[in-house]
Design an enzyme around this catalytic site. Structure first.
Site, PDB file in Angstrom:
ATOM      1  N   HIS A  17       0.840  -1.211   0.000  1.00  0.00           N
ATOM      2  CA  HIS A  17       0.000   0.000   0.000  1.00  0.00           C
ATOM      3  C   HIS A  17       0.873   1.257   0.000  1.00  0.00           C
ATOM      4  O   HIS A  17       0.643   2.192  -0.746  1.00  0.00           O
ATOM      5  CB  HIS A  17      -0.882   0.059   1.256  1.00  0.00           C
ATOM      6  CG  HIS A  17      -1.898  -1.039   1.375  1.00  0.00           C
ATOM      7  ND1 HIS A  17      -2.008  -1.823   2.499  1.00  0.00           N
ATOM      8  CD2 HIS A  17      -2.871  -1.464   0.537  1.00  0.00           C
ATOM      9  CE1 HIS A  17      -3.004  -2.680   2.343  1.00  0.00           C
ATOM     10  NE2 HIS A  17      -3.542  -2.491   1.164  1.00  0.00           N
ATOM     11  N   LYS A  41     -15.660  -7.357   3.202  1.00  0.00           N
ATOM     12  CA  LYS A  41     -14.663  -8.306   3.712  1.00  0.00           C
ATOM     13  C   LYS A  41     -15.038  -8.807   5.109  1.00  0.00           C
ATOM     14  O   LYS A  41     -15.783  -8.156   5.823  1.00  0.00           O
ATOM     15  CB  LYS A  41     -13.287  -7.649   3.743  1.00  0.00           C
ATOM     16  CG  LYS A  41     -12.738  -7.452   2.341  1.00  0.00           C
ATOM     17  CD  LYS A  41     -11.294  -6.995   2.354  1.00  0.00           C
ATOM     18  CE  LYS A  41     -10.831  -6.792   0.919  1.00  0.00           C
ATOM     19  NZ  LYS A  41      -9.543  -6.127   0.847  1.00  0.00           N
ATOM     20  N   ARG A  90      -1.894  -5.931  -8.529  1.00  0.00           N
ATOM     21  CA  ARG A  90      -0.942  -7.016  -8.261  1.00  0.00           C
ATOM     22  C   ARG A  90      -1.038  -8.067  -9.359  1.00  0.00           C
ATOM     23  O   ARG A  90      -1.443  -7.751 -10.469  1.00  0.00           O
ATOM     24  CB  ARG A  90      -1.225  -7.628  -6.889  1.00  0.00           C
ATOM     25  CG  ARG A  90      -0.805  -6.751  -5.760  1.00  0.00           C
ATOM     26  CD  ARG A  90      -1.413  -7.183  -4.451  1.00  0.00           C
ATOM     27  NE  ARG A  90      -2.847  -6.937  -4.458  1.00  0.00           N
ATOM     28  CZ  ARG A  90      -3.621  -7.018  -3.387  1.00  0.00           C
ATOM     29  NH1 ARG A  90      -3.114  -7.357  -2.246  1.00  0.00           N
ATOM     30  NH2 ARG A  90      -4.911  -6.768  -3.476  1.00  0.00           N
ATOM     31  N   SER A 128      -2.897  -7.668   2.838  1.00  0.00           N
ATOM     32  CA  SER A 128      -3.149  -7.580   4.275  1.00  0.00           C
ATOM     33  C   SER A 128      -3.507  -8.956   4.826  1.00  0.00           C
ATOM     34  O   SER A 128      -3.090  -9.323   5.930  1.00  0.00           O
ATOM     35  CB  SER A 128      -4.307  -6.621   4.556  1.00  0.00           C
ATOM     36  OG  SER A 128      -3.976  -5.323   4.123  1.00  0.00           O
TER      37      SER A 128
END
Ligand code: ADP
Length: 161
Positions: A17, A41, A90, A128
């Site tokens: 990040h 999430k 990514r 994360s």
């Protein structure tokens, strides 16, 4: 003044990040790191307030601000006159979801462009969730998170407040 938003859940913020935020801050006059609290999430490790504090302790750039929002990202962009939403991309797995988001955001608010910055090679598989998993299992998260916050993450993973 050109403002950009770097949105995410940042639970917790990682070096992946930080790299994207710093690169965005080179391009735009102001970058708002926006901790979204409406994500679908699973249960988070840190509260929104804590996540903001961890980001604050990880970045020291005069043109980077931290904020939170629990509504639609484009509504925040509109209210704050942001011209861009900057996202890190990514490995291929991010692409389809991010592309969908970019299209819907563009149709909801055409004035803001979504810009993708490719993740650095060594951050390509960093997330994360990966940090949390390694930490919960007693691994070394040093290479993945800012030094200033690693201890906070270790503590939380051990179940300390
Ligand atoms: P995560 O997927 O790790 O939970 P977020 O939802 O908080 O991350 O993601 C916020 C933004 O940061 C997204 O645009 C995401 O693609 C980007 N990002 C996350 N991890 C990385 C990384 N390792 N390298 C580059 N960008 C990343």
């Amino acid at each position: 003044m050109k403002k950009a938003i770097c949105p995410g859940s940042f639970d917790p913020v990682t070096l992946g990040h930080i790299d994207i935020i710093e690169r965005a801050a080179e391009i735009f006059d102001e970058v708002i790191v926006l901790v979204m609290s409406n994500g679908s999430k699973k249960a988070s490790l840190f509260t929104v307030q804590e996540r903001m504090e961890l980001i604050e302790r990880s970045i020291d750039l005069p043109n980077v601000k931290i904020d939170t929002y629990d509504g639609l990202l484009v509504d925040y962009a509109k209210k704050n006159d942001a011209v861009a939403i900057v996202k890190g991309l990514r490995a291929g797995s991010d692409f389809e979801y991010e592309f969908e988001q970019a299209l819907i955001n563009k149709s909801l608010y055409p004035k803001a462009e979504t810009l993708f910055l490719p993740a650095r090679g060594d951050n390509m598989f960093l997330s994360s969730s990966m940090v949390k998993e390694v930490c919960m299992l007693g691994g070394d998260i040093g290479p993945y998170v800012p030094k200033t916050i690693a201890q906070d993450i270790y503590k939380r993973c051990k179940g300390d407040k």
